[in-house]
Design a protein around this motif. Structure first.
Motif, mmCIF file in Angstrom:
data_model
loop_
_atom_site.group_PDB
_atom_site.id
_atom_site.type_symbol
_atom_site.label_atom_id
_atom_site.label_comp_id
_atom_site.label_asym_id
_atom_site.label_seq_id
_atom_site.Cartn_x
_atom_site.Cartn_y
_atom_site.Cartn_z
ATOM 1 N N ASP A 152 10.534 -10.261 -5.097
ATOM 2 C CA ASP A 152 10.383 -8.946 -5.731
ATOM 3 C C ASP A 152 9.025 -8.820 -6.423
ATOM 4 O O ASP A 152 8.370 -7.767 -6.355
ATOM 5 N N LYS A 155 6.461 -8.266 -3.809
ATOM 6 C CA LYS A 155 6.522 -6.895 -3.300
ATOM 7 C C LYS A 155 5.867 -5.916 -4.273
ATOM 8 O O LYS A 155 5.131 -5.004 -3.861
ATOM 9 N N ILE A 156 6.136 -6.104 -5.572
ATOM 10 C CA ILE A 156 5.529 -5.221 -6.576
ATOM 11 C C ILE A 156 4.010 -5.377 -6.574
ATOM 12 O O ILE A 156 3.260 -4.388 -6.640
ATOM 13 N N GLN A 157 3.548 -6.627 -6.487
ATOM 14 C CA GLN A 157 2.106 -6.855 -6.449
ATOM 15 C C GLN A 157 1.482 -6.249 -5.194
ATOM 16 O O GLN A 157 0.399 -5.646 -5.258
ATOM 17 N N ASP A 158 2.171 -6.394 -4.049
ATOM 18 C CA ASP A 158 1.656 -5.793 -2.811
ATOM 19 C C ASP A 158 1.625 -4.267 -2.915
ATOM 20 O O ASP A 158 0.671 -3.622 -2.447
ATOM 21 N N LYS A 159 2.664 -3.695 -3.527
ATOM 22 C CA LYS A 159 2.700 -2.244 -3.692
ATOM 23 C C LYS A 159 1.565 -1.766 -4.593
ATOM 24 O O LYS A 159 0.873 -0.777 -4.284
ATOM 25 N N ASP A 160 1.371 -2.476 -5.719
ATOM 26 C CA ASP A 160 0.278 -2.102 -6.624
ATOM 27 C C ASP A 160 -1.080 -2.232 -5.935
ATOM 28 O O ASP A 160 -1.962 -1.367 -6.101
ATOM 29 N N PHE A 162 -1.615 -1.996 -2.716
ATOM 30 C CA PHE A 162 -1.724 -0.927 -1.717
ATOM 31 C C PHE A 162 -2.071 0.403 -2.381
ATOM 32 O O PHE A 162 -2.923 1.160 -1.882
ATOM 33 N N VAL A 163 -1.412 0.710 -3.515
ATOM 34 C CA VAL A 163 -1.696 1.963 -4.225
ATOM 35 C C VAL A 163 -3.135 1.972 -4.728
ATOM 36 O O VAL A 163 -3.847 2.992 -4.629
ATOM 37 N N HIS A 166 -5.360 2.441 -1.720
ATOM 38 C CA HIS A 166 -5.246 3.816 -1.230
ATOM 39 C C HIS A 166 -5.994 4.781 -2.144
ATOM 40 O O HIS A 166 -6.690 5.699 -1.664
#
Length: 214
Positions: A152, A155-160, A162-163, A166
């Protein structure tokens, strides 16, 4: 020239472990060890209270037969230790056979106690196996929880990430778009001003000042 005298051995035996002079008993009630050596002391009764003499060091026998030279014979001391070893072996042999013989030739109470001992051992082994299984399940559960928490977090680090990437690309795109639009606007304005200047010059002076007319 002085002659070296032989070294006198110290009185007594240098055996490190102390030998008790009290008779050794295997039927004394004590806390049974489930995983101890077989047979346990509470099941054996043969040759109880057998006195085991202490071991004699042949190089340092008692004061009455103390050795002062390596060439002296020590047959009596070795015979004493050999008899002591045979006595201990015979005692262990009798103790072992006195335990399993109770299951076939003992009284009803002895047979029941013999069977009870093995039932208790089996129950303890089953309980230990169950405890070990539960411990393994808890460890695996904890390991799974740690792995899920780490997943988890990743995943949070990957999401941050990616954001953030982006957002950076959007800013870069908008900046390039704005730069291109400003350049296009400046080009249109410059072209309009040049055309207007050419028209004004052509209106007031028909000579082609900019050499645009061939």
């Amino acid at each position: 020239m002085a002659t070296a005298l032989p070294r006198i051995a110290p009185i007594g035996t240098p055996v490190s472990r102390a030998v008790s002079s009290q008779p050794r008993s295997f039927s004394t009630p004590c806390t049974p060890s489930i995983y101890g050596p077989y047979p346990p002391r509470e099941l054996s009764s043969s040759m109880d209270h057998v006195y085991v003499p202490g071991r004699i060091n042949p190089l340092a026998p008692p004061p009455s037969k103390r050795r002062i030279n390596m060439s002296w014979e020590t047959s009596e001391q070795h015979l004493h230790n050999h008899k002591r070893s045979q006595l201990m072996q015979r005692r262990e042999h009798e103790r072992y056979h006195s335990a399993w013989s109770k299951a076939f030739y003992g009284s009803v109470a002895e047979q029941e106690y013999y069977r009870k001992h093995f039932r208790d051992v089996l129950k303890q082994q089953m309980a230990d196996t169950e405890d070990k299984r539960r411990k393994n399940v808890k460890e695996k559960k904890k390991e799974s929880e740690v792995a899920l928490a780490q997943d988890d977090n990743d995943k949070i680090q990957d999401k941050d990430a990616f954001v953030k990437k982006h957002s950076y690309l959007q800013t870069f795109r908008d900046s390039n778009k704005q730069t291109m639009e400003e350049r296009w606007s400046n080009n249109r304005t410059n072209k309009f001003m040049e055309d207007r200047s050419d028209r004004d010059r052509g209106r007031y002076n028909p000579i082609n000042w900019t050499c645009s007319l061939k």
